[in-house]
Scaffold this motif. Sequence first.
Motif, PDB file in Angstrom:
ATOM      1  N   ASP A 271     -55.321 -38.478 -86.181  1.00 39.67           N
ATOM      2  CA  ASP A 271     -54.488 -37.355 -85.731  1.00 39.67           C
ATOM      3  C   ASP A 271     -53.005 -37.730 -85.672  1.00 39.67           C
ATOM      4  OD1 ASP A 271     -56.620 -35.626 -85.492  1.00 39.67           O
ATOM      5  OD2 ASP A 271     -56.953 -36.064 -83.369  1.00 39.67           O
ATOM      6  N   GLU A 272     -52.714 -38.908 -85.177  1.00 40.04           N
ATOM      7  CA  GLU A 272     -51.323 -39.296 -84.933  1.00 40.04           C
ATOM      8  C   GLU A 272     -50.627 -39.860 -86.154  1.00 40.04           C
ATOM      9  OE1 GLU A 272     -51.515 -42.032 -81.673  1.00 40.04           O
ATOM     10  OE2 GLU A 272     -52.628 -40.607 -80.400  1.00 40.04           O
ATOM     11  N   HIS A 273     -51.400 -40.449 -87.084  1.00 38.36           N
ATOM     12  CA  HIS A 273     -50.761 -41.157 -88.191  1.00 38.36           C
ATOM     13  C   HIS A 273     -51.225 -40.707 -89.580  1.00 38.36           C
ATOM     14  CE1 HIS A 273     -48.894 -44.018 -85.397  1.00 38.36           C
ATOM     15  NE2 HIS A 273     -50.063 -44.059 -84.770  1.00 38.36           N
ATOM     16  N   VAL A 274     -52.537 -40.582 -89.777  1.00 41.02           N
ATOM     17  CA  VAL A 274     -53.042 -40.361 -91.137  1.00 41.02           C
ATOM     18  C   VAL A 274     -52.778 -38.947 -91.629  1.00 41.02           C
ATOM     19  CG1 VAL A 274     -55.078 -40.342 -92.629  1.00 41.02           C
ATOM     20  CG2 VAL A 274     -54.776 -42.173 -90.945  1.00 41.02           C
ATOM     21  N   TYR A 275     -53.222 -37.929 -90.881  1.00 42.83           N
ATOM     22  CA  TYR A 275     -53.027 -36.551 -91.349  1.00 42.83           C
ATOM     23  C   TYR A 275     -51.540 -36.226 -91.564  1.00 42.83           C
ATOM     24  CZ  TYR A 275     -57.915 -35.989 -89.894  1.00 42.83           C
ATOM     25  OH  TYR A 275     -59.270 -36.133 -89.730  1.00 42.83           O
TER      26      TYR A 275
ATOM     27  N   GLU B 195     -50.249 -37.493 -95.009  1.00 43.35           N
ATOM     28  CA  GLU B 195     -50.781 -37.011 -96.288  1.00 43.35           C
ATOM     29  C   GLU B 195     -49.691 -36.358 -97.132  1.00 43.35           C
ATOM     30  OE1 GLU B 195     -55.496 -36.213 -95.288  1.00 43.35           O
ATOM     31  OE2 GLU B 195     -54.071 -34.562 -95.021  1.00 43.35           O
ATOM     32  N   GLN B 196     -48.939 -35.436 -96.555  1.00 43.85           N
ATOM     33  CA  GLN B 196     -47.880 -34.784 -97.311  1.00 43.85           C
ATOM     34  C   GLN B 196     -46.739 -35.745 -97.608  1.00 43.85           C
ATOM     35  OE1 GLN B 196     -48.018 -31.889 -98.773  1.00 43.85           O
ATOM     36  NE2 GLN B 196     -45.939 -32.087 -99.604  1.00 43.85           N
ATOM     37  N   VAL B 197     -46.442 -36.629 -96.671  1.00 41.30           N
ATOM     38  CA  VAL B 197     -45.388 -37.631 -96.887  1.00 41.30           C
ATOM     39  C   VAL B 197     -45.743 -38.506 -98.082  1.00 41.30           C
ATOM     40  CG1 VAL B 197     -44.199 -39.618 -95.882  1.00 41.30           C
ATOM     41  CG2 VAL B 197     -44.762 -37.647 -94.446  1.00 41.30           C
ATOM     42  N   ALA B 198     -46.990 -38.957 -98.150  1.00 41.39           N
ATOM     43  CA  ALA B 198     -47.423 -39.804 -99.261  1.00 41.39           C
ATOM     44  C   ALA B 198     -47.310 -39.074-100.593  1.00 41.39           C
ATOM     45  CB  ALA B 198     -48.857 -40.274 -99.035  1.00 41.39           C
ATOM     46  N   HIS B 199     -47.694 -37.794-100.584  1.00 46.23           N
ATOM     47  CA  HIS B 199     -47.596 -37.001-101.814  1.00 46.23           C
ATOM     48  C   HIS B 199     -46.146 -36.903-102.291  1.00 46.23           C
ATOM     49  CE1 HIS B 199     -48.493 -33.881-104.753  1.00 46.23           C
ATOM     50  NE2 HIS B 199     -47.531 -33.153-104.232  1.00 46.23           N
ATOM     51  N   GLU B 200     -45.235 -36.654-101.374  1.00 44.60           N
ATOM     52  CA  GLU B 200     -43.816 -36.538-101.744  1.00 44.60           C
ATOM     53  C   GLU B 200     -43.249 -37.885-102.182  1.00 44.60           C
ATOM     54  OE1 GLU B 200     -42.127 -34.906 -98.222  1.00 44.60           O
ATOM     55  OE2 GLU B 200     -42.995 -32.906 -98.531  1.00 44.60           O
ATOM     56  N   GLN B 201     -43.615 -38.961-101.502  1.00 47.77           N
ATOM     57  CA  GLN B 201     -43.116 -40.283-101.879  1.00 47.77           C
ATOM     58  C   GLN B 201     -43.627 -40.704-103.251  1.00 47.77           C
ATOM     59  OE1 GLN B 201     -44.276 -42.906 -98.682  1.00 47.77           O
ATOM     60  NE2 GLN B 201     -42.480 -42.397 -97.425  1.00 47.77           N
ATOM     61  N   ARG B 202     -44.871 -40.341-103.557  1.00 50.94           N
ATOM     62  CA  ARG B 202     -45.441 -40.736-104.842  1.00 50.94           C
ATOM     63  C   ARG B 202     -44.651 -40.152-106.015  1.00 50.94           C
ATOM     64  NH1 ARG B 202     -49.522 -43.377-106.323  1.00 50.94           N
ATOM     65  NH2 ARG B 202     -50.518 -43.436-104.284  1.00 50.94           N
ATOM     66  N   GLN B 203     -44.077 -38.986-105.829  1.00 50.73           N
ATOM     67  CA  GLN B 203     -43.299 -38.362-106.904  1.00 50.73           C
ATOM     68  C   GLN B 203     -42.056 -39.182-107.253  1.00 50.73           C
ATOM     69  OE1 GLN B 203     -45.129 -35.772-107.999  1.00 50.73           O
ATOM     70  NE2 GLN B 203     -46.363 -36.262-106.185  1.00 50.73           N
ATOM     71  N   ARG B 204     -41.616 -40.035-106.322  1.00 47.48           N
ATOM     72  CA  ARG B 204     -40.387 -40.793-106.534  1.00 47.48           C
ATOM     73  C   ARG B 204     -40.629 -42.256-106.928  1.00 47.48           C
ATOM     74  NH1 ARG B 204     -39.292 -37.839-101.693  1.00 47.48           N
ATOM     75  NH2 ARG B 204     -39.521 -39.716-100.400  1.00 47.48           N
ATOM     76  N   LEU B 205     -41.888 -42.647-107.062  1.00 44.00           N
ATOM     77  CA  LEU B 205     -42.191 -44.041-107.394  1.00 44.00           C
ATOM     78  C   LEU B 205     -41.962 -44.308-108.878  1.00 44.00           C
ATOM     79  CD1 LEU B 205     -45.512 -44.557-105.393  1.00 44.00           C
ATOM     80  CD2 LEU B 205     -43.244 -45.407-104.790  1.00 44.00           C
ATOM     81  N   SER B 206     -41.573 -45.538-109.193  1.00 42.52           N
ATOM     82  CA  SER B 206     -41.373 -45.909-110.600  1.00 42.52           C
ATOM     83  C   SER B 206     -42.702 -46.004-111.342  1.00 42.52           C
ATOM     84  CB  SER B 206     -40.630 -47.246-110.688  1.00 42.52           C
ATOM     85  OG  SER B 206     -41.350 -48.264-110.014  1.00 42.52           O
ATOM     86  N   SER B 207     -43.791 -46.334-110.624  1.00 44.56           N
ATOM     87  CA  SER B 207     -45.130 -46.387-111.214  1.00 44.56           C
ATOM     88  C   SER B 207     -46.074 -45.575-110.343  1.00 44.56           C
ATOM     89  CB  SER B 207     -45.638 -47.831-111.289  1.00 44.56           C
ATOM     90  OG  SER B 207     -47.041 -47.860-111.556  1.00 44.56           O
TER      91      SER B 207
ATOM     92  N   VAL C 177     -45.394 -45.153 -97.108  1.00 44.27           N
ATOM     93  CA  VAL C 177     -46.096 -44.750 -95.891  1.00 44.27           C
ATOM     94  C   VAL C 177     -47.483 -45.393 -95.809  1.00 44.27           C
ATOM     95  CG1 VAL C 177     -47.192 -42.649 -96.806  1.00 44.27           C
ATOM     96  CG2 VAL C 177     -46.555 -42.784 -94.371  1.00 44.27           C
ATOM     97  N   VAL C 178     -48.079 -45.736 -96.944  1.00 39.07           N
ATOM     98  CA  VAL C 178     -49.393 -46.389 -96.922  1.00 39.07           C
ATOM     99  C   VAL C 178     -49.291 -47.768 -96.279  1.00 39.07           C
ATOM    100  CG1 VAL C 178     -51.271 -47.305 -98.348  1.00 39.07           C
ATOM    101  CG2 VAL C 178     -50.256 -45.093 -98.905  1.00 39.07           C
ATOM    102  N   GLU C 179     -48.240 -48.512 -96.628  1.00 41.95           N
ATOM    103  CA  GLU C 179     -48.047 -49.827 -96.011  1.00 41.95           C
ATOM    104  C   GLU C 179     -47.780 -49.697 -94.518  1.00 41.95           C
ATOM    105  OE1 GLU C 179     -48.723 -52.590 -97.603  1.00 41.95           O
ATOM    106  OE2 GLU C 179     -49.204 -51.341 -99.335  1.00 41.95           O
ATOM    107  N   GLU C 180     -47.089 -48.633 -94.133  1.00 42.98           N
ATOM    108  CA  GLU C 180     -46.860 -48.393 -92.705  1.00 42.98           C
ATOM    109  C   GLU C 180     -48.177 -48.105 -91.987  1.00 42.98           C
ATOM    110  OE1 GLU C 180     -44.059 -45.198 -92.470  1.00 42.98           O
ATOM    111  OE2 GLU C 180     -42.571 -46.219 -93.736  1.00 42.98           O
TER     112      GLU C 180
ATOM    113  N   PRO D 118     -59.304 -44.869 -95.761  1.00 44.73           N
ATOM    114  CA  PRO D 118     -59.995 -46.126 -96.088  1.00 44.73           C
ATOM    115  C   PRO D 118     -59.032 -47.248 -96.471  1.00 44.73           C
ATOM    116  CG  PRO D 118     -61.118 -44.263 -97.097  1.00 44.73           C
ATOM    117  CD  PRO D 118     -59.810 -43.742 -96.569  1.00 44.73           C
ATOM    118  N   THR D 119     -57.993 -46.920 -97.238  1.00 44.39           N
ATOM    119  CA  THR D 119     -57.012 -47.938 -97.612  1.00 44.39           C
ATOM    120  C   THR D 119     -56.241 -48.414 -96.389  1.00 44.39           C
ATOM    121  OG1 THR D 119     -56.767 -46.979 -99.820  1.00 44.39           O
ATOM    122  CG2 THR D 119     -54.999 -48.425 -99.063  1.00 44.39           C
ATOM    123  N   ALA D 120     -55.871 -47.484 -95.510  1.00 46.52           N
ATOM    124  CA  ALA D 120     -55.098 -47.843 -94.320  1.00 46.52           C
ATOM    125  C   ALA D 120     -55.835 -48.826 -93.429  1.00 46.52           C
ATOM    126  CB  ALA D 120     -54.748 -46.586 -93.533  1.00 46.52           C
TER     127      ALA D 120
END
Length: 404
Positions: A21-25, A28-40, A47-50, A94-96
Amino acid sequence: MDFAFDARTEELRARLLAFMDEHVYPAEQVAHEQRQRLSSPWENPPVVEELKAEARRQGLWNLFLPDAGYGAGLTNLQYAPLAEITGRSPQLAPTATNCAAPDTGNMEVLAQFGDERQKKQWLEPLLAGEIRSAFAMTEPDVASSDATNITTHIRREGDEYVVSGRKWYISGAMHPDCKIFIVMGKTDPDGPDIRRQQSMVLVPRDTPGVTVKRAMQVFGYEDHYHGGHAEVVFDEARVPVSNLIGEEGGGFAIAQARLGPGRIHHCMRLIGMAERAIELMCRRAVSREAFGKALAQQGVVQNWIADARVAVEQLRLLVLKTAWMMDTVGNRGAHTEIQAIKIATPRTVVGILDRAIQLHGAGGVSQDFPLAELYAGARTLMLADGPDEVHQRSLARREIKKYL
């Protein structure tokens, strides 16, 4: 079987639910937005490492591993409801918590069958979440539903094994942190016992002769969070003989040992997906109107929701019973139940997700809701770890044998 969770399970459930509730959900949207800006596309969003750091800080780490020397020391019955919770956000949770396939199965193999050098070199960094791994068994040129069909050859030349073959749908292999492959191939292809022809060897990703050729899609998804599913070619890749896991001819038995707990994990995560789908169905049903009344008042929608609830409760009891049996009589004693959950859970959850998609209309197949991606993952599990029909065949034979 006691249907109540013990005190440790309840305590971990409470902490894990709060973590979701506090971190994962929210991530989800943050990870989606960050992925668009990754070089790979295969890199982890920051946010996954966090999330990994926070899960480790809270002690929600390596929950899957029953060996207390390496993991949380939980039984299958204790871990199962935790896997269900992480299944509600299968791209992140699961990754977290360092409980993502295929690393979980690979860590179990190394913990159970690896020697001290192999554990030091590969298991310890996997446990720390510093590297990722892949399990290379499935092949495109044979019916891999029968593992004795594999054609990858592992021949010994002096102090080395030489590995040659082509694998595909090798989960995790696209991830830049994937450093090691556990490769199943034949060391004795002409041996009289077809279940003693196979062995498993550790092949580092940077070994000359190893080529990760391409990412395989699943219904158009590349499954970035789990490191994708790759086609991998081994062309005369040489590794030391000391990279053998266990003994020559032991590969088939190791694969079977690896798959038992993995099926419990998959099935409980699937139940988590189904719970997420039911929640989304109910929220959609009470917030939308069609033909003059809320969707929640439409009889067909009520039937979908009721049937989904009944099915999930049935599945959960069957999977928990299976986990309990694995803990009390072992994987062999729970063989029928393990096959039963592998047959029942994916197909039932696929049906629930299909109804949830239908209820969401166009939104259900879009990127604005997780349902389409959940559906792709659930449908794949009707094939992964052995297609349903193989388990049906084996289970039926065991039932019929009682009457011969």
